[in-house]
Design an enzyme around this catalytic site. Structure first.
Site, PDB file in Angstrom:
ATOM      1  N   VAL A  98       0.719  -1.622   0.170  1.00 48.68           N
ATOM      2  CA  VAL A  98      -0.301  -0.103   0.382  1.00 48.68           C
ATOM      3  C   VAL A  98       1.377   1.116  -0.380  1.00 48.68           C
ATOM      4  O   VAL A  98       0.776   1.900  -0.551  1.00 48.68           O
ATOM      5  CB  VAL A  98      -0.272   0.106   1.416  1.00 48.68           C
ATOM      6  N   THR A 102      -5.520  -1.092   7.303  1.00 50.41           N
ATOM      7  CA  THR A 102      -7.040  -2.350   7.815  1.00 50.41           C
ATOM      8  C   THR A 102      -6.993  -2.174   9.945  1.00 50.41           C
ATOM      9  O   THR A 102      -6.167  -3.393   9.739  1.00 50.41           O
ATOM     10  CB  THR A 102      -7.707  -3.194   7.022  1.00 50.41           C
ATOM     11  N   GLU A 161      -7.720   2.437   2.698  1.00 55.51           N
ATOM     12  CA  GLU A 161      -7.657   2.135   0.935  1.00 55.51           C
ATOM     13  C   GLU A 161      -8.057   0.990   0.513  1.00 55.51           C
ATOM     14  O   GLU A 161      -8.083   0.050   1.066  1.00 55.51           O
ATOM     15  CB  GLU A 161      -5.655   1.281   1.055  1.00 55.51           C
ATOM     16  N   LYS A 196     -13.813   0.461   5.542  1.00 53.20           N
ATOM     17  CA  LYS A 196     -13.128  -0.171   4.791  1.00 53.20           C
ATOM     18  C   LYS A 196     -12.945  -2.273   5.354  1.00 53.20           C
ATOM     19  O   LYS A 196     -13.326  -2.652   4.530  1.00 53.20           O
ATOM     20  CB  LYS A 196     -11.440  -0.400   5.689  1.00 53.20           C
ATOM     21  N   ASN A 199     -14.205  -5.167   2.065  1.00 47.91           N
ATOM     22  CA  ASN A 199     -14.356  -6.104   1.641  1.00 47.91           C
ATOM     23  C   ASN A 199     -14.900  -6.804   2.115  1.00 47.91           C
ATOM     24  O   ASN A 199     -15.314  -8.098   1.863  1.00 47.91           O
ATOM     25  CB  ASN A 199     -12.663  -6.157   2.375  1.00 47.91           C
ATOM     26  N   ALA A 211     -17.676 -17.222  -9.320  1.00 49.17           N
ATOM     27  CA  ALA A 211     -17.432 -18.603  -8.654  1.00 49.17           C
ATOM     28  C   ALA A 211     -16.659 -18.558  -8.580  1.00 49.17           C
ATOM     29  O   ALA A 211     -15.688 -18.681  -9.868  1.00 49.17           O
ATOM     30  CB  ALA A 211     -18.673 -19.231  -8.589  1.00 49.17           C
ATOM     31  N   CYS A 250      -5.828  -9.673   1.810  1.00 49.84           N
ATOM     32  CA  CYS A 250      -6.543  -8.979   2.301  1.00 49.84           C
ATOM     33  C   CYS A 250      -8.212  -9.605   3.012  1.00 49.84           C
ATOM     34  O   CYS A 250      -8.802  -9.630   4.162  1.00 49.84           O
ATOM     35  CB  CYS A 250      -7.916  -7.667   1.947  1.00 49.84           C
ATOM     36  N   ARG A 281       0.360 -14.503  -0.046  1.00 49.82           N
ATOM     37  CA  ARG A 281      -0.850 -14.708   0.569  1.00 49.82           C
ATOM     38  C   ARG A 281      -2.164 -15.500   0.943  1.00 49.82           C
ATOM     39  O   ARG A 281      -2.694 -15.324  -0.188  1.00 49.82           O
ATOM     40  CB  ARG A 281      -0.554 -13.549   1.850  1.00 49.82           C
TER      41      ARG A 281
HETATM   42  C1  UDX Z   1      -9.020  -6.458  -2.441  1.00 49.96           C
HETATM   43  C2  UDX Z   1      -9.430  -6.079  -2.487  1.00 49.96           C
HETATM   44  O1  UDX Z   1     -10.692  -5.951  -4.197  1.00 49.96           O
HETATM   45  C3  UDX Z   1      -8.763  -4.115  -2.563  1.00 49.96           C
HETATM   46  O2  UDX Z   1     -10.362  -2.797  -2.730  1.00 49.96           O
HETATM   47  C4  UDX Z   1      -8.885  -4.293  -0.811  1.00 49.96           C
HETATM   48  O3  UDX Z   1      -8.437  -3.194  -0.679  1.00 49.96           O
HETATM   49  C5  UDX Z   1      -8.398  -5.436  -0.993  1.00 49.96           C
HETATM   50  O4  UDX Z   1      -8.709  -6.783  -0.958  1.00 49.96           O
HETATM   51  P1  UDX Z   1      -7.441  -7.848  -3.303  1.00 49.96           P
HETATM   52  O5  UDX Z   1      -6.839  -8.860  -2.255  1.00 49.96           O
HETATM   53  O6  UDX Z   1      -6.163  -7.676  -3.754  1.00 49.96           O
HETATM   54  O7  UDX Z   1      -8.361  -6.486  -3.664  1.00 49.96           O
HETATM   55  O8  UDX Z   1      -7.261  -8.804  -5.131  1.00 49.96           O
HETATM   56  P2  UDX Z   1      -9.424  -8.817  -5.581  1.00 49.96           P
HETATM   57  O9  UDX Z   1      -8.576  -8.152  -6.526  1.00 49.96           O
HETATM   58  O10 UDX Z   1      -9.940  -8.041  -5.250  1.00 49.96           O
HETATM   59  O11 UDX Z   1      -9.082 -10.539  -5.311  1.00 49.96           O
HETATM   60  C6  UDX Z   1      -8.978 -11.298  -4.093  1.00 49.96           C
HETATM   61  C7  UDX Z   1      -9.317 -13.322  -4.364  1.00 49.96           C
HETATM   62  O12 UDX Z   1     -10.600 -12.629  -4.331  1.00 49.96           O
HETATM   63  C8  UDX Z   1      -9.370 -13.280  -5.026  1.00 49.96           C
HETATM   64  O13 UDX Z   1      -8.465 -14.641  -4.886  1.00 49.96           O
HETATM   65  C9  UDX Z   1      -9.320 -13.332  -6.204  1.00 49.96           C
HETATM   66  O14 UDX Z   1      -8.936 -14.778  -7.494  1.00 49.96           O
HETATM   67  C10 UDX Z   1     -10.588 -14.005  -5.459  1.00 49.96           C
HETATM   68  N1  UDX Z   1     -12.065 -13.605  -6.648  1.00 49.96           N
HETATM   69  C11 UDX Z   1     -12.271 -11.906  -7.408  1.00 49.96           C
HETATM   70  C12 UDX Z   1     -12.790 -14.359  -7.010  1.00 49.96           C
HETATM   71  O15 UDX Z   1     -12.746 -15.509  -6.148  1.00 49.96           O
HETATM   72  N2  UDX Z   1     -14.197 -13.822  -7.387  1.00 49.96           N
HETATM   73  C13 UDX Z   1     -14.223 -12.450  -7.883  1.00 49.96           C
HETATM   74  O16 UDX Z   1     -15.209 -12.425  -8.453  1.00 49.96           O
HETATM   75  C14 UDX Z   1     -13.486 -11.729  -7.740  1.00 49.96           C
END
Ligand code: UDX
Length: 467
Positions: free
Chosen positions: A12, A125, A155, A210, A214, A258, A266, A334
């Site tokens: 971040v 967070t 963020e 936040k 999430n 899905a 996060c 992670r």
């Molecule tokens: C997320 C939030 O999107 C972001 O706003 C916040 O600040 C931090 O957490 P991030 O963890 O970087 O961001 O990735 P993201 O693209 O949101 O994907 C998270 C997980 O969900 C991934 O494993 C992705 O594969 C999964 N996912 C996402 C799904 O399984 N289905 C979806 O429709 C979308």
């Protein structure tokens, strides 16, 4: 132009600092000198390797280099900032609660070194109320009578798209209970972002937003994942259902894919943290507890589909895994679901052949899994590992390169199994796979291959619905 100090040179802190430097003077501070040196070398064109993998970040750092100062010296970091953004980690402890150790020590460092009037905003967070804790720590530790305000500015950037997310955010949420400070924060952001994206509020609401965002996104995914199981059972197609509900603008089409489950730094951590926080406040959020459970169960469900094809015996079986990062285009492992699947396979006697488009993801896998040495092989090329000893291909993340596999190159597989952990293959491709005698399994789209049993469905209704 304001003077800003960012505490924490991580996923971040670095993108945020580089973005703020478009219009403000930014100091990025981290006590880890190695991290600061790595960024400095990149900014000075001496290296192209950052400790975090983020699209366009190197270019952004270089573009704004005249406004960026990098330091591990706390006195320099706190010389005269008008704003301090705390962007340190809050990794979960063993109870699933956010660990506030780093936030608190940042507050202590600020207290001991602050000399000028300043607004301190927390980007990490944290459980709601943390800003007040930070305020108390600073108040207690201040060496002189310096005026300061503490607020929250969570963020919402996603890994892999941080630069773009920061440039064009849906909204900038920030909160501070001091109206004068809130106005100053608004002014700070008007130099950077669209005015209609600004979302000022109280400190506590900002902190809760936040977690809420999430948890809502994770819940959307878990909702779809539980429907996916129903789809596989009755013969419907989750992708079609997704399209059907996502076009309702009240629902929205995003985060409805899905999959074998969500991962990352996060969603798993924040859903766990808000659920725990709510329980401690005696207002359990059972919907989020279900979200977490469904996420776990869906990964088991997907893994079971693989194991069942080998009657539970994976000894000497070879699997190709495309994508090891928790999502495409990241080196971050992670809570990565592909890592969880790979470890389960290796624990049960299989060998896993891993490819990822991000070389750093492979390096991280090797570093983080010393006990699995010899049970996996890493590849820099997507098809190199296919041979007549491969028993299955597992798609681990949503990268475009995995959406349209070259079927000729898969032909040599001993067992022609394709397990689509992110449901990314389209119906046309799945039909092609079937024609070439591949078996395709997914999370909620198995009917594309298996078809459906109409008479079973009718008999079910006759049995259960006709009194
Ligand atoms: C997320 C939030 O999107 C972001 O706003 C916040 O600040 C931090 O957490 P991030 O963890 O970087 O961001 O990735 P993201 O693209 O949101 O994907 C998270 C997980 O969900 C991934 O494993 C992705 O594969 C999964 N996912 C996402 C799904 O399984 N289905 C979806 O429709 C979308």
């Amino acid at each position: 132009m304001s003077k800003v100090t960012i505490f924490g040179a991580g996923y971040v802190g670095v993108p945020t600092g580089a973005h703020f430097a478009r219009t403000h003077r930014v100091t990025i501070y981290d006590p880890d000198t190695e991290k600061i040196d790595t960024i400095r070398k990149v900014v000075n064109n001496e290296s192209d390797e950052l400790h975090i993998h983020e699209k366009d970040l190197i270019e952004l750092l270089r573009e704004n280099r005249q406004n960026i100062c990098l330091t591990s010296d706390i006195t320099q970091a706190l010389k005269d900032p008008e704003f301090i953004f705390i962007a340190v980690g809050t990794p979960p402890n063993e109870k699933g609660r956010a660990n506030l150790k780093y936030v608190c020590s940042a507050a202590e460092e600020i207290a001991s070194n602050l000399k000028n009037e300043c607004i301190i905003l927390n980007k990490s967070t944290v459980p709601p109320g943390t800003a007040y804790l930070v305020q108390n720590i600073i108040k207690k530790g201040l060496k002189s009578n310096v005026k300061f305000a503490v607020g929250s500015c969570p963020e919402f950037l996603a890994e892999g798209t941080a630069v773009e997310d920061l440039r064009t955010p849906d909204r900038i949420v920030y909160g501070c209970d001091d109206p004068e400070a809130l106005d100053k924060i608004t002014r700070f952001f008007t130099f950077l972002q669209r005015r209609d994206s600004l979302c000022p509020m109280t400190t506590l609401s900002s902190e809760l937003t936040k977690y809420a965002a999430n948890a809502m996104l994770a819940t959307k995914i878990s909702f779809m994942n539980s429907l996916a199981l129903l789809c596989d059972t009755i013969g419907a197609n989750i992708r079609e259902v997704q399209d059907g509900i996502g076009r309702d603008q009240r629902i929205g089409s995003k985060f409805l894919n899905a999959s074998m489950g969500y991962g990352g730094s996060c969603f798993p951590k924040d859903t766990q943290a808000i659920a725990e926080y709510a329980v401690l406040n005696e207002v359990p959020l059972s919907i989020i507890e279900s979200t977490i459970k469904i996420n776990h169960d869906t990964t088991r469900y997907f893994y079971k589909k693989i194991v069942e094809d080998f009657n539970g015996d994976l000894t000497n079986k070879n699997f190709v895994l495309w994508g090891i990062g928790f999502k495409a285009r990241t080196d971050d492992l992670r809570e990565s679901k592909p890592v969880e699947i790979a470890r389960n396979l290796m624990d049960n006697g299989a060998h896993v052949h891993i490819y990822d488009t991000v070389a750093g993801a492979l390096t991280n896998f090797k570093r983080e899994n010393p006990t699995y040495e010899g049970k996996y092989t890493l590849y820099n090329e997507q098809y190199e590992m296919f041979s007549n000893e491969i028993d299955g291909l597992i798609i681990g993340n949503e990268h475009e390169k995995f959406r349209n596999p070259d079927l000729e190159k898969l032909e040599s597989m001993r067992h022609k199994n394709v397990y689509d952990g992110k449901n990314i293959l389209n119906n046309f491709l799945i039909k092609n796979l079937t024609r070439l005698k591949f078996q395709y399994k997914s999370v909620g789209k198995d009917s594309v291959v298996n078809g459906l049993d109409r008479s079973k469905l009718v008999n079910f209704l006759l049995d259960k619905y006709m009194d």
